[in-house]
Design a protein around this motif. Structure first.
Motif, PDB file in Angstrom:
ATOM      1  N   MET A 219       0.850  -1.193   0.000  1.00 54.82           N
ATOM      2  CA  MET A 219       0.000   0.000   0.000  1.00 54.82           C
ATOM      3  C   MET A 219       0.886   1.245   0.000  1.00 54.82           C
ATOM      4  N   LEU A 220       0.546   2.217  -0.828  1.00 54.67           N
ATOM      5  CA  LEU A 220       1.307   3.460  -0.864  1.00 54.67           C
ATOM      6  C   LEU A 220       1.227   4.188   0.479  1.00 54.67           C
ATOM      7  N   THR A 221       2.309   4.836   0.822  1.00 57.33           N
ATOM      8  CA  THR A 221       2.324   5.680   2.019  1.00 57.33           C
ATOM      9  C   THR A 221       2.012   7.112   1.612  1.00 57.33           C
ATOM     10  N   VAL A 222       1.806   7.969   2.591  1.00 56.11           N
ATOM     11  CA  VAL A 222       1.526   9.384   2.319  1.00 56.11           C
ATOM     12  C   VAL A 222       2.706  10.015   1.577  1.00 56.11           C
ATOM     13  N   ASN A 223       3.908   9.718   1.994  1.00 58.52           N
ATOM     14  CA  ASN A 223       5.096  10.276   1.337  1.00 58.52           C
ATOM     15  C   ASN A 223       5.203   9.814  -0.110  1.00 58.52           C
ATOM     16  N   GLN A 224       4.850   8.561  -0.365  1.00 56.01           N
ATOM     17  CA  GLN A 224       4.890   8.050  -1.733  1.00 56.01           C
ATOM     18  C   GLN A 224       3.826   8.715  -2.605  1.00 56.01           C
ATOM     19  N   ILE A 225       2.691   9.038  -2.017  1.00 53.56           N
ATOM     20  CA  ILE A 225       1.650   9.756  -2.764  1.00 53.56           C
ATOM     21  C   ILE A 225       2.149  11.133  -3.181  1.00 53.56           C
ATOM     22  N   LEU A 226       2.794  11.823  -2.270  1.00 56.35           N
ATOM     23  CA  LEU A 226       3.318  13.152  -2.577  1.00 56.35           C
ATOM     24  C   LEU A 226       4.418  13.093  -3.624  1.00 56.35           C
ATOM     25  N   ASP A 227       5.089  11.937  -3.708  1.00 59.63           N
ATOM     26  CA  ASP A 227       6.215  11.771  -4.624  1.00 59.63           C
ATOM     27  C   ASP A 227       5.796  11.327  -6.018  1.00 59.63           C
ATOM     28  N   LEU A 228       4.488  11.114  -6.236  1.00 54.35           N
ATOM     29  CA  LEU A 228       4.015  10.707  -7.558  1.00 54.35           C
ATOM     30  C   LEU A 228       4.171  11.853  -8.557  1.00 54.35           C
ATOM     31  N   ASN A 229       4.160  11.512  -9.846  1.00 58.46           N
ATOM     32  CA  ASN A 229       4.290  12.519 -10.899  1.00 58.46           C
ATOM     33  C   ASN A 229       2.927  13.165 -11.154  1.00 58.46           C
ATOM     34  N   TRP A 230       2.688  14.298 -10.491  1.00 55.03           N
ATOM     35  CA  TRP A 230       1.391  14.972 -10.579  1.00 55.03           C
ATOM     36  C   TRP A 230       1.330  16.008 -11.695  1.00 55.03           C
ATOM     37  N   ASN A 231       2.376  16.137 -12.492  1.00 57.98           N
ATOM     38  CA  ASN A 231       2.467  17.240 -13.450  1.00 57.98           C
ATOM     39  C   ASN A 231       1.887  16.926 -14.826  1.00 57.98           C
ATOM     40  N   LYS A 232       1.664  15.648 -15.129  1.00 59.47           N
ATOM     41  CA  LYS A 232       1.285  15.280 -16.494  1.00 59.47           C
ATOM     42  C   LYS A 232      -0.155  15.652 -16.846  1.00 59.47           C
TER      43      LYS A 232
ATOM     44  N   LEU B 273     -12.019  -3.608 -13.407  1.00 61.71           N
ATOM     45  CA  LEU B 273     -13.372  -3.168 -13.093  1.00 61.71           C
ATOM     46  C   LEU B 273     -13.701  -1.795 -13.647  1.00 61.71           C
ATOM     47  N   MET B 274     -12.803  -0.839 -13.471  1.00 62.35           N
ATOM     48  CA  MET B 274     -13.082   0.512 -13.965  1.00 62.35           C
ATOM     49  C   MET B 274     -11.816   1.349 -14.004  1.00 62.35           C
ATOM     50  N   HIS B 275     -11.932   2.517 -14.602  1.00 65.28           N
ATOM     51  CA  HIS B 275     -10.823   3.468 -14.711  1.00 65.28           C
ATOM     52  C   HIS B 275     -11.328   4.837 -14.291  1.00 65.28           C
ATOM     53  N   GLY B 276     -10.485   5.587 -13.635  1.00 69.53           N
ATOM     54  CA  GLY B 276     -10.861   6.936 -13.234  1.00 69.53           C
ATOM     55  C   GLY B 276      -9.627   7.765 -12.946  1.00 69.53           C
ATOM     56  N   TYR B 277      -9.835   8.896 -12.260  1.00 71.79           N
ATOM     57  CA  TYR B 277      -8.715   9.787 -11.921  1.00 71.79           C
ATOM     58  C   TYR B 277      -8.765  10.123 -10.434  1.00 71.79           C
ATOM     59  N   VAL B 278      -7.596  10.369  -9.882  1.00 72.95           N
ATOM     60  CA  VAL B 278      -7.490  10.763  -8.475  1.00 72.95           C
ATOM     61  C   VAL B 278      -6.585  11.977  -8.353  1.00 72.95           C
ATOM     62  N   ASN B 279      -6.815  12.739  -7.292  1.00 67.40           N
ATOM     63  CA  ASN B 279      -5.854  13.781  -6.926  1.00 67.40           C
ATOM     64  C   ASN B 279      -5.300  13.422  -5.544  1.00 67.40           C
ATOM     65  N   GLN B 280      -4.453  14.274  -5.017  1.00 68.91           N
ATOM     66  CA  GLN B 280      -3.818  13.940  -3.750  1.00 68.91           C
ATOM     67  C   GLN B 280      -4.847  13.776  -2.624  1.00 68.91           C
ATOM     68  N   LYS B 281      -5.836  14.650  -2.609  1.00 70.10           N
ATOM     69  CA  LYS B 281      -6.826  14.599  -1.527  1.00 70.10           C
ATOM     70  C   LYS B 281      -7.647  13.317  -1.581  1.00 70.10           C
ATOM     71  N   SER B 282      -8.053  12.913  -2.787  1.00 68.92           N
ATOM     72  CA  SER B 282      -8.860  11.696  -2.910  1.00 68.92           C
ATOM     73  C   SER B 282      -8.050  10.467  -2.509  1.00 68.92           C
ATOM     74  N   LEU B 283      -6.748  10.478  -2.802  1.00 67.64           N
ATOM     75  CA  LEU B 283      -5.897   9.357  -2.409  1.00 67.64           C
ATOM     76  C   LEU B 283      -5.739   9.273  -0.889  1.00 67.64           C
ATOM     77  N   LEU B 284      -5.605  10.422  -0.266  1.00 71.29           N
ATOM     78  CA  LEU B 284      -5.481  10.440   1.195  1.00 71.29           C
ATOM     79  C   LEU B 284      -6.761   9.921   1.857  1.00 71.29           C
ATOM     80  N   ILE B 285      -7.910  10.274   1.271  1.00 71.34           N
ATOM     81  CA  ILE B 285      -9.190   9.763   1.776  1.00 71.34           C
ATOM     82  C   ILE B 285      -9.268   8.254   1.577  1.00 71.34           C
ATOM     83  N   THR B 286      -8.789   7.791   0.409  1.00 72.94           N
ATOM     84  CA  THR B 286      -8.773   6.356   0.120  1.00 72.94           C
ATOM     85  C   THR B 286      -7.939   5.600   1.147  1.00 72.94           C
TER      86      THR B 286
END
Length: 202
Positions: free
Chosen positions: A1-14, A32-45
């Motif tokens: 499972m990704l950690t909070v630090n790993q989430i912040l380290d993702l490539n968010w610029n594309k 099952l499906m495809h969608g999009y997430v931002n940092q806040k939605s990942l933290l909630i997840t």
């Protein structure tokens, strides 16, 4: 499972601070499906263990199942090598697609997903009174079911000794079917067997 630090380290610029995410059933491996997430939605997840997206059409966060209650329980969350795409391994509660399909992608059942579908059919036969062979077998109870498992096992052994490939396949299918009936009668899921086999493989 990704950690909070790993989430912040993702490539968010594309894609405008969004990252595409694919939800995959952890048991059947079905997409099952495809969608999009931002940092806040990942933290909630991470906090709720329920897959939460950012809806580009609604311009807000939304948790899959917030209306239908068909949640996607997140078991693991991993990134690809470029850190710009995510894979969520999930347990689906109900149908994922809004069209009442298991997946938003229409494909033929994989071998494992067919076993899981058969498991549902057997459960339905267990809970419903009809004249099918399976329902009648459930009514006879565990002694009869266990007897049938033993009979099919013996028939499989005989077929194997006789080296009759077609007969081996047929008897093996009969044995697996009756094993599934027995497991269902005992309220044991097929995935429980898979977990044991995976553990033994370590």
């Amino acid at each position: 499972m990704l950690t909070v630090n790993q989430i912040l380290d993702l490539n968010w610029n594309k894609v405008n601070n969004l990252i595409p995410i694919i939800a995959q059933d952890i048991i059947s491996n079905q997409i099952l499906m495809h969608g999009y997430v931002n940092q806040k939605s990942l933290l909630i997840t991470l906090k709720t263990k329920k897959l939460t997206f950012f809806s580009r059409t609604k311009n807000r966060l939304w948790t899959k199942g917030e209306t239908s209650r068909n949640y996607l329980k997140v078991i693991d969350l991993v990134t690809d090598c470029d850190k710009d795409t995510l894979l969520a391994l999930v347990q689906a509660e109900g149908d994922t697609c809004h069209l009442k399909n298991k997946s938003c992608f229409i494909t033929k059942n994989t071998n494992i997903s067919f076993i899981l579908e058969l498991e549902k059919i057997l459960k339905n036969c267990k809970n419903n009174n009809n004249t099918s062979y399976t329902s009648r077998l459930y009514k006879k109870g565990i002694n009869k079911i266990s007897q049938k498992v033993g009979e099919e096992a013996v028939e499989l052994v005989i077929a194997a000794i006789n080296e009759d490939r077609k007969h081996v396949l047929e008897e093996c299918a009969d044995l697996i079917y009756h094993i599934l009936v027995l497991l269902n009668y005992k309220n044991i899921k097929f995935i429980d067997l898979i977990k044991i086999l995976k553990k033994r493989n370590k």
